[in-house]
Write a protein that holds these residues in place. Structure first.
Motif, PDB file in Angstrom:
ATOM      1  N   VAL A   1       9.503  34.840 -25.443  1.00 32.76           N
ATOM      2  CA  VAL A   1       9.066  36.145 -25.628  1.00 32.76           C
ATOM      3  C   VAL A   1       9.244  36.688 -24.518  1.00 32.76           C
ATOM      4  N   GLY A   2       8.801  35.982 -23.200  1.00 36.44           N
ATOM      5  CA  GLY A   2       8.599  36.746 -22.057  1.00 36.44           C
ATOM      6  C   GLY A   2       9.596  36.260 -21.051  1.00 36.44           C
ATOM      7  N   SER A   3      10.934  35.895 -21.798  1.00 32.49           N
ATOM      8  CA  SER A   3      11.987  35.543 -20.868  1.00 32.49           C
ATOM      9  C   SER A   3      12.497  36.962 -20.030  1.00 32.49           C
ATOM     10  N   ASN A   4      13.228  36.591 -18.997  1.00 33.33           N
ATOM     11  CA  ASN A   4      13.924  37.541 -18.270  1.00 33.33           C
ATOM     12  C   ASN A   4      14.778  38.726 -19.126  1.00 33.33           C
ATOM     13  N   ALA A   5      15.561  38.062 -20.026  1.00 29.02           N
ATOM     14  CA  ALA A   5      16.373  38.802 -20.778  1.00 29.02           C
ATOM     15  C   ALA A   5      15.933  39.998 -21.785  1.00 29.02           C
ATOM     16  N   VAL A   6      14.448  39.287 -22.246  1.00 30.15           N
ATOM     17  CA  VAL A   6      13.722  40.283 -23.098  1.00 30.15           C
ATOM     18  C   VAL A   6      13.379  41.240 -22.122  1.00 30.15           C
ATOM     19  N   VAL A   7      12.503  41.248 -21.210  1.00 31.15           N
ATOM     20  CA  VAL A   7      12.071  42.171 -20.300  1.00 31.15           C
ATOM     21  C   VAL A   7      13.189  43.077 -19.639  1.00 31.15           C
ATOM     22  N   ARG A   8      14.352  42.575 -19.343  1.00 27.34           N
ATOM     23  CA  ARG A   8      15.214  43.427 -18.935  1.00 27.34           C
ATOM     24  C   ARG A   8      15.627  44.475 -20.169  1.00 27.34           C
ATOM     25  N   SER A   9      15.985  43.844 -21.239  1.00 25.89           N
ATOM     26  CA  SER A   9      16.425  44.769 -22.244  1.00 25.89           C
ATOM     27  C   SER A   9      15.382  45.847 -22.692  1.00 25.89           C
TER      28      SER A   9
ATOM     29  N   ARG B   1       4.932  49.151 -20.333  1.00 27.43           N
ATOM     30  CA  ARG B   1       3.774  48.268 -20.622  1.00 27.43           C
ATOM     31  C   ARG B   1       4.024  46.975 -21.253  1.00 27.43           C
ATOM     32  N   LEU B   2       4.819  47.122 -22.197  1.00 29.65           N
ATOM     33  CA  LEU B   2       5.133  45.867 -23.376  1.00 29.65           C
ATOM     34  C   LEU B   2       5.832  45.083 -22.584  1.00 29.65           C
ATOM     35  N   ALA B   3       6.808  45.436 -21.761  1.00 33.55           N
ATOM     36  CA  ALA B   3       7.709  44.708 -20.841  1.00 33.55           C
ATOM     37  C   ALA B   3       6.937  43.937 -19.900  1.00 33.55           C
ATOM     38  N   SER B   4       6.114  44.477 -19.229  1.00 32.88           N
ATOM     39  CA  SER B   4       5.032  44.092 -17.897  1.00 32.88           C
ATOM     40  C   SER B   4       4.086  43.089 -18.720  1.00 32.88           C
ATOM     41  N   ILE B   5       3.596  43.121 -20.118  1.00 30.50           N
ATOM     42  CA  ILE B   5       2.748  42.224 -20.830  1.00 30.50           C
ATOM     43  C   ILE B   5       3.715  41.012 -20.926  1.00 30.50           C
ATOM     44  N   LEU B   6       4.772  41.252 -21.634  1.00 31.02           N
ATOM     45  CA  LEU B   6       5.708  40.143 -21.843  1.00 31.02           C
ATOM     46  C   LEU B   6       6.331  39.255 -20.599  1.00 31.02           C
ATOM     47  N   ALA B   7       6.333  39.945 -19.365  1.00 36.31           N
ATOM     48  CA  ALA B   7       6.611  39.342 -18.264  1.00 36.31           C
ATOM     49  C   ALA B   7       5.535  38.351 -17.829  1.00 36.31           C
ATOM     50  N   GLY B   8       4.173  38.664 -17.896  1.00 36.55           N
ATOM     51  CA  GLY B   8       3.004  38.139 -17.902  1.00 36.55           C
ATOM     52  C   GLY B   8       2.904  36.804 -18.759  1.00 36.55           C
ATOM     53  N   VAL B   9       3.368  37.150 -20.009  1.00 33.76           N
ATOM     54  CA  VAL B   9       3.437  36.034 -20.958  1.00 33.76           C
ATOM     55  C   VAL B   9       4.270  34.882 -20.126  1.00 33.76           C
ATOM     56  N   GLY B  10       5.584  35.523 -20.089  1.00 32.38           N
ATOM     57  CA  GLY B  10       6.483  34.475 -19.548  1.00 32.38           C
ATOM     58  C   GLY B  10       6.044  33.658 -18.250  1.00 32.38           C
ATOM     59  N   ALA B  11       5.138  34.344 -17.396  1.00 32.15           N
ATOM     60  CA  ALA B  11       4.590  33.744 -16.206  1.00 32.15           C
ATOM     61  C   ALA B  11       3.508  32.697 -16.752  1.00 32.15           C
ATOM     62  N   ARG B  12       2.697  32.601 -17.629  1.00 32.28           N
ATOM     63  CA  ARG B  12       1.790  31.962 -18.204  1.00 32.28           C
ATOM     64  C   ARG B  12       2.587  30.537 -18.732  1.00 32.28           C
ATOM     65  N   ALA B  13       3.727  30.963 -19.179  1.00 30.70           N
ATOM     66  CA  ALA B  13       4.577  29.989 -20.083  1.00 30.70           C
ATOM     67  C   ALA B  13       5.114  28.908 -18.981  1.00 30.70           C
ATOM     68  N   ALA B  14       5.420  29.709 -17.863  1.00 28.70           N
ATOM     69  CA  ALA B  14       6.071  28.770 -16.833  1.00 28.70           C
ATOM     70  C   ALA B  14       4.893  27.808 -16.129  1.00 28.70           C
ATOM     71  N   GLN B  15       3.713  28.587 -16.422  1.00 33.29           N
ATOM     72  CA  GLN B  15       2.591  27.653 -15.829  1.00 33.29           C
ATOM     73  C   GLN B  15       2.073  26.831 -16.761  1.00 33.29           C
ATOM     74  N   GLY B  16       2.477  26.616 -18.265  1.00 33.16           N
ATOM     75  CA  GLY B  16       1.885  25.869 -18.990  1.00 33.16           C
ATOM     76  C   GLY B  16       0.465  26.309 -19.787  1.00 33.16           C
ATOM     77  N   ASN B  17       0.034  27.449 -19.560  1.00 32.15           N
ATOM     78  CA  ASN B  17      -1.386  27.651 -20.128  1.00 32.15           C
ATOM     79  C   ASN B  17      -0.998  29.065 -21.047  1.00 32.15           C
ATOM     80  N   ALA B  18       0.179  29.018 -21.693  1.00 30.98           N
ATOM     81  CA  ALA B  18       0.302  30.229 -22.470  1.00 30.98           C
ATOM     82  C   ALA B  18      -0.269  29.928 -23.863  1.00 30.98           C
ATOM     83  N   SER B  19      -0.852  30.967 -24.849  1.00 25.92           N
ATOM     84  CA  SER B  19      -1.152  30.571 -25.986  1.00 25.92           C
ATOM     85  C   SER B  19      -0.360  30.627 -27.009  1.00 25.92           C
ATOM     86  N   SER B  20       0.695  30.689 -27.069  1.00 27.33           N
ATOM     87  CA  SER B  20       1.767  30.448 -28.085  1.00 27.33           C
ATOM     88  C   SER B  20       2.731  29.613 -27.449  1.00 27.33           C
ATOM     89  N   SER B  21       3.477  28.929 -28.611  1.00 29.86           N
ATOM     90  CA  SER B  21       4.614  27.987 -28.358  1.00 29.86           C
ATOM     91  C   SER B  21       5.875  28.734 -27.895  1.00 29.86           C
TER      92      SER B  21
END
Length: 829
Positions: free
Chosen positions: A345-353, A320-340
């Motif tokens: 945090v949502g990088s592929n490396a983090v999700v894979r780990s 669940r955490l990995a899926s959430i962070l994958a979503g965070v990464g997707a929002r960052a790619a769209q430019g509408n994430a709420s955190s700098s």
């Protein structure tokens, strides 16, 4: 900063997250009765803590509010539902759960662009580092205990009593969570870009949903993201939680899923930036995972230790955490994430780990990437006469892992196999004559010192407890850690954490000698009994019996089969377990209790009926009986085709009024079948794994004998009948190996219940196959084959017995047939 002061305000709003302050003031002035009318301008700051719904500190003169809203732009369906946050906070206002007072909900996107709600501002502090640096140990302990008690308070609330009976579905929570986060992950990645690790973890979770998932009565309010940095503590008293924040993921669900997510810092690797993890060793004052779970259980009124599939809950939390962070990464790619730092945090490396960590907790091997297939080596001769070469190489083919792609040994197992083969060659095979000779003397019921020397040598080489799966090793880590002198001993007792598939390759090597499994602490029935204690025993039971078994200091036996009933149907057993005050009294006759005659056997798992009037499969219980308890009599060791297997033995036992403490009950009265089913998977498949090694050695002996002996003026291998026996043996053995490896892989991927058909196939096919090979080997050896000159007769006796010890063939065939017929019926619907 490891502590966030909620009264210190926030940071300037990010450009993408800026809200219309004038529009907000107009709305609040018209909606909140207590809004200060003299304030004509708001000060708005954004909280940087968290990567979920944007959260703001709103200052209206001397009055402060907190606003949470959906992020702008396209968001995943069902995500960021601030409306649900508002509803659950409103419902919990008059409960023991500390929550902020909610003031208003605005679902009109015309006001601020997305829905939002406003609540009171709770002044206190938030701890962002779970290690609580700079705090005295007693304050750390108080903070963790307060967290456990707050979670327990939430789970004490009955949803229907606070108007939340329709807040989610009752029952089936874990199944829905597996589906939801699997779908959300797929929606967060581009088509075809899903990570194999995430897909494999999702598949395992789908196949291992606990049976208790359908329990409607156990449904409670689930926070969904309960962790230390979502709690506001008193600024002066760390034992007081003032508010629980961030209810975005709340629903009706399984309390243990909440607890597991709360325990993530105990498992998250420190190498992943921004994710809260606890260092090792733990800072003074912070409880270990089991101590923390005990605090929660005490506050929630639950039995400890938790009788639950904890590895599932932890793996689900990771997924669940990995899926959430994958979503965070997707929002960052769209430019509408709420955190700098969302892109980090949502990088592929983090999700894979994280996915890899989840697979480790589940005991599942990582997806094969560069694992080449190894072709089986042909060992049959040609079709003609004297120009042929003698057969050979069967052992080399097995050692190389002559199996199909995906079922071969992993890189770490290849290294273990090399060490195992070397140990067998240098130590075990040379010891066989001495151990065999000792077994034929009048001192055979004593342990030969050489056996203990072999065990110490195996420990020195790190070849110990190879059977212990990774998820069990993780669960046992706190117990072993408190009992060990240091990391070296701890690593030895917990073993390398192999999967069933990985261990199958090792067990094959051990099966080549009847003396080998004990040398590595991988012998029956100890492995099955250790698994029972690890999965179902209390902490006190584990300290008393499991730790000595893991060290190899004692041995154990299992008493279920009875002489006067057909014990292949365990509902027939007649032995009794009766409660008397603070004890249980055991009565009955048992036989084929393997290992009971061993002088080191210290404990027996006894199965008997506690309530003959209960439902058929709820009558039986299992209890731990010390072998030195008054009333236990070893009547005799039972021979197997003339072999008494000293000093191990297969004994007939009598239990006459044996009195054991009530605390020796395993799991609970009436749960004997539940334990038995949990024991029947990996433990029983171990026999099949070892049988393959036995068959390999028999085939080697055929090849050697056929080259050593001449009959009718030709080497034995030059006779077509012998070559055909060799060819059939190779084909049948390789086929049986694949059945066993496939069953082991299924155990890893889908668990005992879903893999029962494949396990049954392995149990039915393997003994019969190896018996046929042993029979051919005996025939090639002539009279020597039925004597003690070779190990073949002893192996034959053991293999034939396993067609009964692991359940009669017909039981396994019935299981396979029923599953096959059910599958065909479903296919026709």
């Amino acid at each position: 900063m490891s502590t966030f002061d909620t009264s210190a305000g926030g940071v300037p709003q990010a450009p993408a997250m800026r809200i219309d302050e004038a529009a907000l003031r107009r709305y609040l002035a018209a909606t909140l009765p207590d809004f200060p009318a003299a304030v004509d301008r708001l000060e708005v700051f954004q909280f940087s803590h968290g990567q979920s719904n944007p959260t703001y500190l709103v200052k209206a003169g001397a009055t402060n509010y907190v606003l949470r809203k959906k992020p702008p732009g396209k968001v995943l369906p069902s995500a960021h539902a601030v409306e649900r946050e508002y509803r659950v906070l409103a419902a919990l206002q008059a409960t023991p759960v500390p929550v902020p007072r909610v003031l208003c909900l605005c679902e009109d996107p015309a006001v601020l662009g997305t829905p939002f709600y406003v609540m009171e501002h709770v002044r206190g502090r938030i701890f962002t580092d779970p290690s609580l640096p700079g705090m005295p140990p007693q304050q750390r302990a108080a903070a963790y205990q307060a967290m456990a008690h707050t979670l327990a308070a939430l789970h004490s609330v009955t949803p229907s009593e606070v108007g939340l009976d329709g807040y989610g579905k009752a029952g089936g929570y874990n199944r829905r969570q597996v589906w939801r986060w699997g779908r959300q992950y797929q929606q967060s990645v581009a088509a075809g870009q899903a990570m194999p690790e995430m897909l494999q973890l999702h598949k395992w979770l789908e196949a291992n949903i606990p049976a208790s998932d359908s329990d409607v009565a156990g449904t409670r309010i689930s926070h969904g993201d309960f962790r230390l940095d979502n709690l506001v503590y008193s600024s002066t008293d760390p034992s007081r939680v003032l508010a629980v924040l961030d209810w975005e993921l709340s629903t009706l669900g399984d309390p243990l899923a909440d607890l597991a997510y709360n325990c993530l810092p105990y498992h998250l690797p420190s190498s992943i930036p921004t994710l809260a993890s606890l260092p090792r060793p733990l800072p003074p004052g912070i409880p270990d995972e089991q101590q923390y779970i005990r605090q929660y259980c005490t506050a929630a009124g639950l039995q400890y230790p938790l009788q639950a599939h904890w590895s599932f809950y932890m793996a689900l939390s990771i997924f669940r955490l990995a899926s959430i962070l994958a979503g965070v990464g997707a929002r960052a790619a769209q430019g509408n994430a709420s955190s700098s730092i969302a892109s980090q945090v949502g990088s592929n490396a983090v999700v894979r780990s994280l996915a890899q960590k989840g697979l480790q907790l589940a005991g599942v091997p990582l997806p094969a990437r560069q694992q080449p297939a190894v072709a089986a080596t042909s060992t049959s001769g040609g079709g003609g006469g004297g120009g042929q070469q003698p057969p050979g190489g069967s052992s080399a083919a097995a050692a190389a892992g002559a199996v199909t792609l995906g079922l071969g040994p992993s890189p770490r197992v290849r290294q273990l196999l090399q060490k195992l083969h070397r140990f067998m060659r240098d130590h075990l095979y040379p010891a066989e004559p001495t151990l065999n000779a000792h077994a034929g003397t009048d001192r055979r019921w004593t342990v030969h010192p050489l056996q203990e020397q072999l065990k110490e040598e195996a420990k020195a080489q790190g070849l110990w407890n190879l059977w212990l799966p990774a998820d069990m090793a993780v669960a046992l880590q706190p117990l072993v850690q408190e009992a060990c002198a240091g990391p070296a001993e701890m690593g030895l007792l917990l073993g390398p954490g192999l999967t069933n598939l990985e261990y199958s390759h090792c067990a094959e090597v051990m099966g080549r000698s009847v003396w080998a499994p004990e040398c590595f602490n991988c012998s029956a029935p100890d492995t099955g009994n250790m698994e029972v204690l690890a999965r179902y025993g209390t902490r006190d039971q584990q300290r008393a019996w499991l730790l000595p078994l893991l060290r190899g200091d004692i041995r154990s036996c299992f008493a279920m089969t009875e002489p006067n009933v057909a014990s292949s149907d365990a509902t027939n057993i007649t032995a009794s377990i009766r409660r008397q005050a603070d004890a249980y009294v055991l009565n009955g006759r048992k036989w084929w209790a393997s290992g009971a005659s061993d002088p080191r056997c210290a404990v027996c798992i006894f199965m008997g009926k506690t309530d003959p009037t209960a439902a058929t499969h709820a009558q039986q219980s299992m209890v731990l009986a010390p072998m030195n308890a008054p009333g236990i009599t070893i009547v005799r060791p039972l021979p197997v085709f003339g072999f008494d297997d000293a000093p191990h033995g297969h004994s007939e036992l009598r239990f006459d009024g044996v009195r054991v403490p009530a605390a020796n009950m395993l799991l609970g009265e009436g749960r004997g079948f539940e334990i038995a089913q949990g024991r029947l998977g990996p433990g029983r498949l171990h026999h099949c794994m070892r049988l393959i090694g036995m068959g390999e050695r028999a085939l080697e002996l055929i090849a050697q004998r056929s080259d050593e002996r001449t009959a009718f003026k030709q080497k034995l291998w030059q006779h077509q009948s012998v070559r055909l026996d060799i060819a059939r043996s190779r084909m049948e053995l390789d086929a049986a190996r694949l059945v066993v490896l496939d069953a082991a892989h299924a155990l890893d991927m889908v668990g005992n219940k879903a893999a029962r058909g494949k396990i049954a196939a392995a149990k039915a096919v393997t003994p019969s196959t190896v018996l046929a090979i042993l029979d051919r080997a005996i025939q090639v050896h002539g009279a020597a084959g039925v004597s003690d000159v070779t190990p073949l007769a002893h192996m034959f006796a053991g293999a034939r017995t396993l067609r009964l010890a692991d359940g009669p063939d017909v039981v396994h065939l019935e299981t396979i047939a029923k599953l096959e017929l059910a599958g065909q019926r479903r296919a026709r619907l």
